[in-house]
Write a protein that holds these residues in place. Structure first.
Motif, PDB file in Angstrom:
ATOM      1  N   SER A 108       1.113  -1.325   0.109  1.00  0.00           N
ATOM      2  CA  SER A 108       0.092   0.374   0.038  1.00  0.00           C
ATOM      3  C   SER A 108       0.882   1.126   0.408  1.00  0.00           C
ATOM      4  N   LEU A 112       0.621   3.966  -2.888  1.00  0.00           N
ATOM      5  CA  LEU A 112       0.296   5.345  -2.819  1.00  0.00           C
ATOM      6  C   LEU A 112       1.285   6.006  -2.531  1.00  0.00           C
ATOM      7  N   TYR A 126      -7.806   6.239  -5.750  1.00  0.00           N
ATOM      8  CA  TYR A 126      -7.200   5.412  -4.741  1.00  0.00           C
ATOM      9  C   TYR A 126      -8.354   4.577  -3.847  1.00  0.00           C
ATOM     10  N   THR A 128      -9.505   2.302  -1.765  1.00  0.00           N
ATOM     11  CA  THR A 128      -9.142   1.623  -0.016  1.00  0.00           C
ATOM     12  C   THR A 128     -10.172   0.771   0.946  1.00  0.00           C
ATOM     13  N   GLU A 131      -8.761   0.312   4.460  1.00  0.00           N
ATOM     14  CA  GLU A 131      -9.121   0.757   5.379  1.00  0.00           C
ATOM     15  C   GLU A 131      -9.831   2.360   5.318  1.00  0.00           C
ATOM     16  N   VAL A 136      -5.173   6.158   5.371  1.00  0.00           N
ATOM     17  CA  VAL A 136      -4.814   6.265   4.143  1.00  0.00           C
ATOM     18  C   VAL A 136      -4.248   8.454   4.178  1.00  0.00           C
ATOM     19  N   ARG A 139      -1.302   7.750   6.787  1.00  0.00           N
ATOM     20  CA  ARG A 139      -0.288   7.850   5.583  1.00  0.00           C
ATOM     21  C   ARG A 139       0.592   8.469   5.117  1.00  0.00           C
ATOM     22  N   ALA A 152      -9.620   9.830  -3.534  1.00  0.00           N
ATOM     23  CA  ALA A 152      -9.753   8.652  -2.828  1.00  0.00           C
ATOM     24  C   ALA A 152     -11.353   8.463  -2.384  1.00  0.00           C
ATOM     25  N   ASP A 176      -7.378  -1.648  -3.593  1.00  0.00           N
ATOM     26  CA  ASP A 176      -6.328  -2.108  -1.934  1.00  0.00           C
ATOM     27  C   ASP A 176      -7.028  -2.619  -1.280  1.00  0.00           C
TER      28      ASP A 176
END
Length: 459
Positions: A108, A112, A126, A128, A131, A136, A139, A152, A176
């Motif tokens: 991941s 990312l 992105y 997810t 999570e 995200v 991070r 996202a 992901d």
């Protein structure tokens, strides 16, 4: 009135289906890999009459292959040089790439970083399923990534994901992970064989129709393979595995399948507090930092994809208290080690039948080519005699069962790589040695037989 739902049993390894459960899959021979799925009846569609097929513009037509115009693939740079190398020069538009690896290895994080680096040039999405969006974003903030332009989505239903993607029109999408996605058309639980296969099929179809490049993150099983049906690897364009030794900060990204580039290509990263960092000179991390040569150590030049790498092979030979001495190989094929030890006895005059032999490739690299044969035997002999090889010596070559040294591909590139890192002597098959006997400051000793190679390596 809806008919009764039917069930089938599908093999998780190869995807073969059976009407009832059985212990072994007849197609691939695997045991205890069959799981139950519910078969959903397909929606009835009006079939075109036979006479209308030839005149329908939507039907595929037979075309002479020579008349097909080939256009070079349009590639997108991910902004990460090592990732571009493994992909074959960049990410192909409309391609689907499956990235697998152990939990916490950095899958991941790598993707990312890639979508963040591409954001100024390529709109990315992105998705997810494991999570929350705050995790995200947190991070990305810890890694210091610029995420302006990155969209996202926290969703696991593949139909809703594709509906959102159709409106956002990204050129790069990351899912992901594929094991968390599910389709409304199936009643099976997320992560099951049918759900993984159906979700991947929809994403692949979306990528091909829209030209969106898609990354799929895949979990791995305890055996190290991608979890889910084996057909998942056949559906995608590239399969990348992220590997790393426990406790080591180095990570290796390897391509096992790539329709747009070389397989077995290697990318090397170092994990730090700011994420994954590219390793510009991977040969340096796989060589020992010892100032003086040590017994049982030999340096070889292996080739991973298009890149020659200097790798240290270590051997430990010790008196065995067992009736059957142990043969342990890490990073090499164990059966090949046993064969090489037999050749060493028969054609080199060195017997280790009463010794335990342990061989390890430093850095967690797995060497799958035969060029490691000669370095392995030199390391074994060095450990047995407790005498180090001459300083700045490198070796490579395949050893045959009759004791001959066979050439390996790309010998000139291997020798140039060794010369670049300051090595002075190279013991190689005669067919790989240049006529001048030198490559820069590197003296190349070409030999034909194993016994001659053992004498030359001893200095």
């Amino acid at each position: 009135m809806a008919g009764k739902a039917k069930t089938a049993y599908v093999c998780a390894d190869c995807g073969a289906s059976y009407p009832k459960w059985q212990g072994q899959c007849e197609a691939c021979g695997a045991w205890n890999t069959l799981s139950e799925i519910v078969l959903e009846p397909a929606a009835a569609k009006a079939s075109p009459r036979h006479g209308n097929w030839a005149g329908s513009p939507e039907q595929a037509r037979i075309t002479p292959l020579a008349a097909v115009k080939h256009e070079a693939e349009s590639r997108l740079s991910t902004g990460i040089g090592e990732l571009d190398r493994v992909l074959g020069g960049g990410l192909v538009e409309g391609s689907v790439v499956l990235v697998g690896g152990d939990p916490g290895i950095g899958k991941s994080t790598l993707l990312l970083q890639a979508v963040s680096a591409m954001a100024p040039r390529v709109p990315g999405l992105y998705v997810t399923g494991e999570e929350s969006l705050s995790q995200v974003a947190g991070r990305a903030q810890r890694l210091g990534l610029g995420i302006e332009g990155v969209q996202a989505l926290a969703e696991t239903c593949v139909e809703r994901i594709l509906a959102q993607a159709a409106r956002a029109r990204p050129r790069l999408m990351i899912a992901d992970s594929i094991q968390t996605l599910w389709s409304e058309l199936l009643t099976a639980a997320p992560g099951s064989v049918s759900q993984v296969r159906e979700s991947a099929a929809k994403l692949v179809r979306f990528a091909k129709e829209t030209g969106t490049a898609v990354f799929l993150v895949g979990h791995v099983t305890k055996e190290g393979g991608i979890a889910g049906p084996r057909v998942l690897e056949h559906m995608v364009d590239a399969v990348l595995y992220f590997e790393g030794e426990a406790g080591s900060r180095f990570r290796v990204l390897r391509a096992f399948k790539n329709r747009f580039g070389a397989v077995n290509e290697l990318g090397v990263f170092a994990m730090g507090d700011k994420g994954l960092r590219e390793v510009a000179n991977p040969s340096a991390i796989f060589l020992s930092g010892a100032r003086s040569p040590q017994p049982g150590s030999a340096v070889m030049v292996t080739r991973e994809g298009t890149r020659p790498l200097l790798v240290e092979v270590q051997a430990l030979v010790d008196q065995s208290p067992l009736a059957n001495p142990r043969r342990v190989a890490l990073g090499l094929e164990q059966n090949r080690l046993a064969m090489l030890l037999a050749v060493l006895h028969r054609h080199g005059g060195v017997a280790v039948f009463d010794q335990d032999v342990f061989v390890n490739v430093v850095g967690g690299i797995r060497v799958q080519e035969t060029a490691a044969d000669l370095p392995v035997l030199l390391a074994v002999l060095s450990s047995l005699r407790d005498r180090p090889l001459p300083e700045k010596t490198v070796a490579f070559g395949e050893v045959g069962l009759s004791g001959e040294l066979r050439p390996v591909p790309n010998g000139e590139e291997r020798l140039k790589e060794a010369a670049t890192h300051g090595f002075r002597r190279a013991v190689v098959p005669k067919a790989n040695a240049p006529k001048s006997g030198r490559v820069g400051e590197l003296e190349v000793l070409g030999v034909e037989r194993l016994a001659d190679a053992l004498e030359q390596a001893a200095g």
